[in-house]
Design a protein around this motif. Structure first.
Motif, PDB file in Angstrom:
ATOM      1  N   ARG A  90      -4.462  -4.441  -3.140  1.00  0.00           N
ATOM      2  CA  ARG A  90      -3.474  -3.821  -2.266  1.00  0.00           C
ATOM      3  C   ARG A  90      -3.212  -4.647  -1.004  1.00  0.00           C
ATOM      4  N   ASP A  91      -3.835  -5.819  -0.921  1.00  0.00           N
ATOM      5  CA  ASP A  91      -3.655  -6.695   0.241  1.00  0.00           C
ATOM      6  C   ASP A  91      -4.003  -5.943   1.535  1.00  0.00           C
ATOM      7  N   MET A  92      -5.161  -5.319   1.513  1.00  0.00           N
ATOM      8  CA  MET A  92      -5.656  -4.570   2.665  1.00  0.00           C
ATOM      9  C   MET A  92      -6.971  -5.188   3.133  1.00  0.00           C
ATOM     10  N   THR A  93      -7.351  -4.890   4.362  1.00  0.00           N
ATOM     11  CA  THR A  93      -8.649  -5.334   4.842  1.00  0.00           C
ATOM     12  C   THR A  93      -9.713  -4.352   4.365  1.00  0.00           C
ATOM     13  N   GLU A  94     -10.951  -4.794   4.408  1.00  0.00           N
ATOM     14  CA  GLU A  94     -12.061  -3.922   4.024  1.00  0.00           C
ATOM     15  C   GLU A  94     -12.115  -2.694   4.919  1.00  0.00           C
ATOM     16  N   GLU A  95     -11.860  -2.879   6.186  1.00  0.00           N
ATOM     17  CA  GLU A  95     -11.873  -1.758   7.129  1.00  0.00           C
ATOM     18  C   GLU A  95     -10.786  -0.738   6.793  1.00  0.00           C
ATOM     19  N   GLN A  96      -9.596  -1.222   6.443  1.00  0.00           N
ATOM     20  CA  GLN A  96      -8.502  -0.317   6.079  1.00  0.00           C
ATOM     21  C   GLN A  96      -8.852   0.494   4.835  1.00  0.00           C
ATOM     22  N   VAL A  97      -9.463  -0.163   3.865  1.00  0.00           N
ATOM     23  CA  VAL A  97      -9.832   0.533   2.635  1.00  0.00           C
ATOM     24  C   VAL A  97     -10.871   1.607   2.914  1.00  0.00           C
ATOM     25  N   LYS A  98     -11.885   1.269   3.697  1.00  0.00           N
ATOM     26  CA  LYS A  98     -12.978   2.206   3.937  1.00  0.00           C
ATOM     27  C   LYS A  98     -12.553   3.423   4.752  1.00  0.00           C
ATOM     28  N   GLN A  99     -11.416   3.330   5.427  1.00  0.00           N
ATOM     29  CA  GLN A  99     -10.908   4.492   6.153  1.00  0.00           C
ATOM     30  C   GLN A  99     -10.506   5.621   5.201  1.00  0.00           C
ATOM     31  N   VAL A 100     -10.153   5.256   3.960  1.00  0.00           N
ATOM     32  CA  VAL A 100      -9.747   6.275   2.975  1.00  0.00           C
ATOM     33  C   VAL A 100     -10.687   6.317   1.776  1.00  0.00           C
ATOM     34  N   ALA A 101     -11.601   5.333   1.667  1.00  0.00           N
ATOM     35  CA  ALA A 101     -12.509   5.277   0.518  1.00  0.00           C
ATOM     36  C   ALA A 101     -13.809   6.016   0.822  1.00  0.00           C
ATOM     37  N   ASP A 102     -13.668   7.281   1.178  1.00  0.00           N
ATOM     38  CA  ASP A 102     -14.838   8.097   1.485  1.00  0.00           C
ATOM     39  C   ASP A 102     -14.990   9.245   0.491  1.00  0.00           C
ATOM     40  N   GLY A 103     -14.331   9.096  -0.652  1.00  0.00           N
ATOM     41  CA  GLY A 103     -14.428  10.123  -1.686  1.00  0.00           C
ATOM     42  C   GLY A 103     -13.348  11.183  -1.629  1.00  0.00           C
ATOM     43  N   ARG A 104     -12.536  11.156  -0.569  1.00  0.00           N
ATOM     44  CA  ARG A 104     -11.513  12.202  -0.433  1.00  0.00           C
ATOM     45  C   ARG A 104     -10.477  12.097  -1.541  1.00  0.00           C
ATOM     46  N   ILE A 105      -9.970  13.239  -1.954  1.00  0.00           N
ATOM     47  CA  ILE A 105      -8.873  13.280  -2.916  1.00  0.00           C
ATOM     48  C   ILE A 105      -7.576  13.396  -2.135  1.00  0.00           C
ATOM     49  N   MET A 106      -6.487  12.850  -2.679  1.00  0.00           N
ATOM     50  CA  MET A 106      -5.195  12.905  -1.995  1.00  0.00           C
ATOM     51  C   MET A 106      -4.073  13.034  -3.003  1.00  0.00           C
ATOM     52  N   ASN A 107      -2.908  13.474  -2.518  1.00  0.00           N
ATOM     53  CA  ASN A 107      -1.764  13.558  -3.416  1.00  0.00           C
ATOM     54  C   ASN A 107      -0.941  12.274  -3.322  1.00  0.00           C
ATOM     55  N   GLY A 108       0.120  12.218  -4.113  1.00  0.00           N
ATOM     56  CA  GLY A 108       0.932  11.009  -4.165  1.00  0.00           C
ATOM     57  C   GLY A 108       1.554  10.645  -2.834  1.00  0.00           C
ATOM     58  N   ARG A 109       2.009  11.634  -2.089  1.00  0.00           N
ATOM     59  CA  ARG A 109       2.619  11.366  -0.777  1.00  0.00           C
ATOM     60  C   ARG A 109       1.616  10.689   0.152  1.00  0.00           C
ATOM     61  N   GLN A 110       0.395  11.214   0.171  1.00  0.00           N
ATOM     62  CA  GLN A 110      -0.638  10.647   1.029  1.00  0.00           C
ATOM     63  C   GLN A 110      -1.030   9.244   0.562  1.00  0.00           C
ATOM     64  N   ALA A 111      -1.014   9.019  -0.746  1.00  0.00           N
ATOM     65  CA  ALA A 111      -1.359   7.696  -1.280  1.00  0.00           C
ATOM     66  C   ALA A 111      -0.349   6.646  -0.840  1.00  0.00           C
TER      67      ALA A 111
END
Length: 337
Positions: free
Chosen positions: A237-258
């Motif tokens: 996704r051409d993101m930084t590790e920090e950017q990914v970890k902000q949302v990679a905490d197990g939370r579920i999301m819908n398409g709009r949020q994705a």
């Protein structure tokens, strides 16, 4: 134990025996008459049928591939007690065909999965990356109702990811679960005897509590797999590790949020994704097809059995216990297995 439960147990055991006999006989039949069976069932020389979705130029084709269900390798044949679902070996073979077929110019990967095994997800990811590197064929992902955890892992390297506003995605992370029924067994006077070669040989045993040392061992393993997951998303996704970890905490999301989190590119259903691929890569008029698996006699028998006993939930649960003996393992999975 009441009469209904005895009947359910007897039925489950009988069906298990029938399943073994049918599967053995069908395997022998296939080994003896494999070529003839394939021809009768309409298989191509690759072993898969090709179902045309949109007729067009055969020299420039778009392959639509499906990942539907939990991503795990359960073997080639469907269980007698379960409907045919995701077949890992078959899907890997289809990816191989896509990479080798020069007439296939692009791929639409339809993902409707809560995720699955860490190993199986990595196998799909590696093969997709190999296809991209060796052939430069574009791959667009169309996420269905659910494309979470491992379902997102295999989607991450795609050129574009499309979602429905209501797609259930996210759940980025790793999980490992087991059931501890030691206290229940003790209540009924059941004693478990374990002889082991080392203190951690029965780690995650369902008959006792886990020690802090054991938990630390497993947590280190999960952390390694989690970091690999983060790296896959960051690269794809051409993101930084920090950017990914902000949302990679197990939370579920819908398409709009994705889309807002840059985990997806746009909204669209299957037909929209195909149209976008045709437009972006000058593939107007291309034939669009998907692979289909031929159903053997075992699968047809399984469907009949499920039709007959599908309403009896208790017999299905007993059958599941009789036929499944899975040890705990790391999963990229949202929800329960």
């Amino acid at each position: 134990m009441n009469t209904k439960r005895w009947i359910a147990i007897v039925a489950a055991v009988a069906l298990l025996g029938i399943s073994i006999v049918i599967n053995s006989a069908f395997a022998l039949f296939q080994n003896s008459f494999g070529t003839g069976v394939d021809e009768l069932m309409g298989a191509t020389e690759t072993g898969f049928s090709e179902n045309v979705i949109e007729a067009g130029d055969f020299n420039k084709r778009i392959a639509v591939m499906n990942v539907d269900g939990v991503i795990q390798d359960t073997g080639e044949a469907a269980s007698l007690f379960g409907a045919a679902g995701y077949n890992h070996q078959a899907f890997m073979e289809q990816l191989e065909l896509v990479g080798e077929d020069d007439s296939v110019k692009a791929v639409v990967l339809k993902v409707n999965s809560p995720g699955g095994g860490v190993v199986e997800s990595a196998e799909i990811y590696d093969k997709i990356k190999e296809i991209q590197k060796n052939t430069e064929k574009p791959i667009y992902v169309s996420m269905g109702a659910t494309a979470a955890s491992g379902g997102y892992y295999i989607s991450a390297p795609a050129d574009k990811i499309f979602v429905s506003p209501e797609t259930l995605t996210g759940s980025l992370g790793v999980i490992m679960q087991s059931v501890n029924y030691g206290e229940l067994a003790e209540r009924y006077g059941v004693d478990f005897v374990t002889i082991k070669s080392g203190p951690y040989k029965d780690i995650m045993s369902p008959t006792r509590d886990m020690t802090p040392e054991e938990e630390a061992i497993l947590q280190e393993m999960l952390n390694d797999s989690y970091e690999s997951f983060v790296d896959v998303i960051a690269e794809g996704r051409d993101m930084t590790e920090e950017q990914v970890k902000q949302v990679a905490d197990g939370r579920i999301m819908n398409g709009r949020q994705a889309v807002e989190a840059d985990l997806a590119d746009d909204f669209g259903y299957d037909e929209d994704v195909i149209a976008a691929l045709q437009k972006d890569f000058d593939l107007a008029g291309a034939e669009v097809f998907e692979y289909g698996a031929n159903q053997g006699l075992g699968s047809l028998f399984s469907m009949k059995v499920n039709s007959l006993f599908g309403a009896d939930m208790e017999s299905q649960m007993i059958a599941k216990l009789l036929t499944e003996h899975s040890a705990p393992r790391m999963m990229y999975l949202y929800g329960e297995k």
